[in-house]
Design a protein around this motif. Structure first.
Motif, PDB file in Angstrom:
ATOM      1  N   MET A  21      35.306  58.264 -94.612  1.00 58.85           N
ATOM      2  CA  MET A  21      34.347  59.301 -94.996  1.00 58.85           C
ATOM      3  C   MET A  21      33.545  59.743 -93.769  1.00 58.85           C
ATOM      4  SD  MET A  21      31.369  59.238 -97.945  1.00 58.85           S
ATOM      5  CE  MET A  21      32.524  59.710 -99.238  1.00 58.85           C
ATOM      6  N   ILE A  22      33.327  61.043 -93.667  1.00 56.98           N
ATOM      7  CA  ILE A  22      32.504  61.603 -92.592  1.00 56.98           C
ATOM      8  C   ILE A  22      31.072  61.722 -93.093  1.00 56.98           C
ATOM      9  CG2 ILE A  22      32.047  63.664 -91.209  1.00 56.98           C
ATOM     10  CD1 ILE A  22      35.050  64.193 -91.187  1.00 56.98           C
ATOM     11  N   ILE A  23      30.136  61.119 -92.362  1.00 57.78           N
ATOM     12  CA  ILE A  23      28.728  61.169 -92.726  1.00 57.78           C
ATOM     13  C   ILE A  23      27.998  62.095 -91.759  1.00 57.78           C
ATOM     14  CG2 ILE A  23      26.621  59.853 -93.124  1.00 57.78           C
ATOM     15  CD1 ILE A  23      28.902  59.102 -95.006  1.00 57.78           C
ATOM     16  N   VAL A  24      27.226  63.019 -92.317  1.00 51.08           N
ATOM     17  CA  VAL A  24      26.403  63.925 -91.512  1.00 51.08           C
ATOM     18  C   VAL A  24      24.946  63.654 -91.835  1.00 51.08           C
ATOM     19  CG1 VAL A  24      25.842  66.329 -90.983  1.00 51.08           C
ATOM     20  CG2 VAL A  24      28.211  65.686 -91.491  1.00 51.08           C
ATOM     21  N   THR A  25      24.151  63.340 -90.816  1.00 50.09           N
ATOM     22  CA  THR A  25      22.720  63.131 -91.033  1.00 50.09           C
ATOM     23  C   THR A  25      21.997  64.475 -90.927  1.00 50.09           C
ATOM     24  OG1 THR A  25      22.109  62.798 -88.712  1.00 50.09           O
ATOM     25  CG2 THR A  25      22.938  60.876 -89.922  1.00 50.09           C
ATOM     26  N   GLY A  26      20.756  64.477 -91.395  1.00 49.69           N
ATOM     27  CA  GLY A  26      19.940  65.684 -91.259  1.00 49.69           C
ATOM     28  C   GLY A  26      20.524  66.901 -91.943  1.00 49.69           C
ATOM     29  N   ALA A  27      21.227  66.705 -93.049  1.00 48.83           N
ATOM     30  CA  ALA A  27      21.945  67.801 -93.687  1.00 48.83           C
ATOM     31  C   ALA A  27      21.041  68.763 -94.454  1.00 48.83           C
ATOM     32  CB  ALA A  27      23.029  67.254 -94.627  1.00 48.83           C
ATOM     33  N   ASN A  28      19.745  68.491 -94.484  1.00 51.28           N
ATOM     34  CA  ASN A  28      18.810  69.461 -95.054  1.00 51.28           C
ATOM     35  C   ASN A  28      18.228  70.376 -93.980  1.00 51.28           C
ATOM     36  OD1 ASN A  28      19.055  68.739 -97.749  1.00 51.28           O
ATOM     37  ND2 ASN A  28      17.435  67.205 -97.645  1.00 51.28           N
ATOM     38  N   GLY A  29      18.551  70.100 -92.716  1.00 47.45           N
ATOM     39  CA  GLY A  29      18.075  70.935 -91.626  1.00 47.45           C
ATOM     40  C   GLY A  29      19.041  72.081 -91.358  1.00 47.45           C
ATOM     41  N   GLN A  30      18.622  73.007 -90.497  1.00 44.14           N
ATOM     42  CA  GLN A  30      19.421  74.206 -90.250  1.00 44.14           C
ATOM     43  C   GLN A  30      20.799  73.875 -89.677  1.00 44.14           C
ATOM     44  OE1 GLN A  30      17.460  77.153 -87.828  1.00 44.14           O
ATOM     45  NE2 GLN A  30      19.127  78.616 -87.999  1.00 44.14           N
ATOM     46  N   LEU A  31      20.840  73.029 -88.654  1.00 43.85           N
ATOM     47  CA  LEU A  31      22.122  72.715 -88.042  1.00 43.85           C
ATOM     48  C   LEU A  31      22.957  71.797 -88.923  1.00 43.85           C
ATOM     49  CD1 LEU A  31      24.031  72.987 -85.640  1.00 43.85           C
ATOM     50  CD2 LEU A  31      22.873  71.024 -84.584  1.00 43.85           C
ATOM     51  N   GLY A  32      22.346  70.733 -89.436  1.00 44.12           N
ATOM     52  CA  GLY A  32      23.081  69.784 -90.262  1.00 44.12           C
ATOM     53  C   GLY A  32      23.694  70.430 -91.490  1.00 44.12           C
ATOM     54  N   ARG A  33      22.929  71.284 -92.166  1.00 41.69           N
ATOM     55  CA  ARG A  33      23.467  71.957 -93.357  1.00 41.69           C
ATOM     56  C   ARG A  33      24.627  72.887 -92.981  1.00 41.69           C
ATOM     57  NH1 ARG A  33      21.854  73.041 -98.691  1.00 41.69           N
ATOM     58  NH2 ARG A  33      20.884  70.986 -98.453  1.00 41.69           N
ATOM     59  N   ALA A  34      24.470  73.600 -91.866  1.00 41.68           N
ATOM     60  CA  ALA A  34      25.542  74.505 -91.434  1.00 41.68           C
ATOM     61  C   ALA A  34      26.818  73.730 -91.105  1.00 41.68           C
ATOM     62  CB  ALA A  34      25.085  75.313 -90.226  1.00 41.68           C
ATOM     63  N   ILE A  35      26.666  72.552 -90.510  1.00 44.69           N
ATOM     64  CA  ILE A  35      27.839  71.727 -90.200  1.00 44.69           C
ATOM     65  C   ILE A  35      28.557  71.303 -91.484  1.00 44.69           C
ATOM     66  CG2 ILE A  35      28.595  69.496 -89.271  1.00 44.69           C
ATOM     67  CD1 ILE A  35      26.308  69.812 -87.181  1.00 44.69           C
ATOM     68  N   VAL A  36      27.794  70.867 -92.471  1.00 42.38           N
ATOM     69  CA  VAL A  36      28.400  70.446 -93.737  1.00 42.38           C
ATOM     70  C   VAL A  36      29.103  71.619 -94.408  1.00 42.38           C
ATOM     71  CG1 VAL A  36      27.943  69.554 -96.047  1.00 42.38           C
ATOM     72  CG2 VAL A  36      26.755  68.571 -94.082  1.00 42.38           C
ATOM     73  N   GLU A  37      28.472  72.781 -94.398  1.00 41.31           N
ATOM     74  CA  GLU A  37      29.088  73.956 -95.031  1.00 41.31           C
ATOM     75  C   GLU A  37      30.425  74.298 -94.382  1.00 41.31           C
ATOM     76  OE1 GLU A  37      26.008  76.832 -94.664  1.00 41.31           O
ATOM     77  OE2 GLU A  37      24.935  76.147 -96.465  1.00 41.31           O
ATOM     78  N   ARG A  38      30.505  74.120 -93.070  1.00 38.12           N
ATOM     79  CA  ARG A  38      31.765  74.420 -92.386  1.00 38.12           C
ATOM     80  C   ARG A  38      32.788  73.303 -92.592  1.00 38.12           C
ATOM     81  NH1 ARG A  38      27.998  77.327 -91.034  1.00 38.12           N
ATOM     82  NH2 ARG A  38      28.228  79.376 -90.044  1.00 38.12           N
TER      83      ARG A  38
END
Length: 287
Positions: free
Chosen positions: A1-18
């Motif tokens: 599983m890929i974990i992304v931190t800070g996913a409520n921030g501008q960059l983190g959320r954009a990374i998850v969306e992509r």
């Protein structure tokens, strides 16, 4: 599983969306301080867990089952920032992640005049020492910061700031896409080349672009560092934050942010967004 931190921030959320356009949602987890703000991701099938850099137990739960962990840099400064990043690195390693990624900066250096760059350099050193495969994404300076630097200039017609130098302003969207590619394709090992747009522009150039976009003249006014610092403190900033912003101008004058590199364009397969386009979008949304 890929974990992304800070996913409520501008960059983190954009990374998850992509990432969601590249791999199944069930292979993505996010570590956020406030899970309620990530409800939309949860509804799409992303695993949402609370994780706080100051709370190792929460991170251990958030990183459970991780194959890769992307650590988005925090907004703290100095020792606090490095400590938080190192905690995340340590917990990712304990969770069994085979690779750790970190959103660093093109000017990362222990001798930078801009304090956050010193923190990035210390975090990169911790990554090297971790013994885990890592990628330090040396992102260009966020183009979103330009609107902050413009301040009241769009209303007053005067862009007041210390002397500066050219900066490789780079859009969050492009950097997020590069990070998603690095995660999903497991590419980009170690410290990356500078991930920047194709031009470096100073505040004179920004004032000229803003003038054209707003159809009103914006004049660039240079003030001494000390005067700028005093004005920031008078508007409620702490001395630490005021010193940080002064350091930004000192570093840009020294040329720390003026490099451009073709790597980002190569990774995303197209020219990165120009500052003009990014500023146009920012001005339109601010109106």
């Amino acid at each position: 599983m890929i974990i992304v931190t800070g996913a409520n921030g501008q960059l983190g959320r954009a990374i998850v969306e992509r990432l969601l356009t590249r791999i199944p949602a069930g292979q993505i987890g996010v570590s956020v301080r406030n899970p309620e703000k990530a409800q939309e991701l949860k509804e799409q099938g992303v695993r949402v867990r609370r994780g706080d850099y100051n709370d190792p137990i929460s991170l251990a739960h958030a990183f459970e089952g991780a194959s890769q962990v992307l650590i988005v840099s925090c907004d703290s400064l100095g020792e606090a920032a490095v400590r938080q990043h190192c905690t995340a690195i340590d917990i990712a390693k304990l969770a069994g992640a085979r690779r750790i990624l970190y959103t660093s900066h093109m000017a990362s250096s222990p001798t930078s005049l801009f304090p956050p760059m010193v923190d990035h350099a210390a975090t990169e050193a911790a990554l090297r020492a971790s013994g885990v495969a890592f990628t330090a994404l040396r992102n260009g300076f966020y183009a979103a910061s330009v609107l902050m630097l413009l301040g009241d200039a769009l209303k007053t017609g005067e862009l007041v700031a210390p002397a500066d130098g050219p900066v490789s302003w780079t859009a969050h969207a492009d950097l997020a896409e590069a990070a998603a590619i690095a995660l999903s394709e497991e590419s980009l090992d170690g410290v990356t080349p500078d991930l920047t747009a194709t031009e470096a522009i100073d505040l004179d150039g920004i004032a000229a672009i803003a003038s054209e976009l707003t159809h009103r003249p914006i004049r660039r006014i240079v003030v001494p560092d000390a005067q700028y610092r005093d004005s920031l403190i008078a508007h409620g900033l702490s001395e630490e934050r005021a010193d940080m912003y002064v350091g930004l101008f000192q570093a840009s004058r020294r040329g720390e942010f003026n490099r451009v590199d073709p790597t980002l364009a190569r990774i995303i397969g197209r020219p990165p967004m120009s500052l003009r386009a990014a500023l146009s979008a920012a001005i339109s949304s601010a109106r």
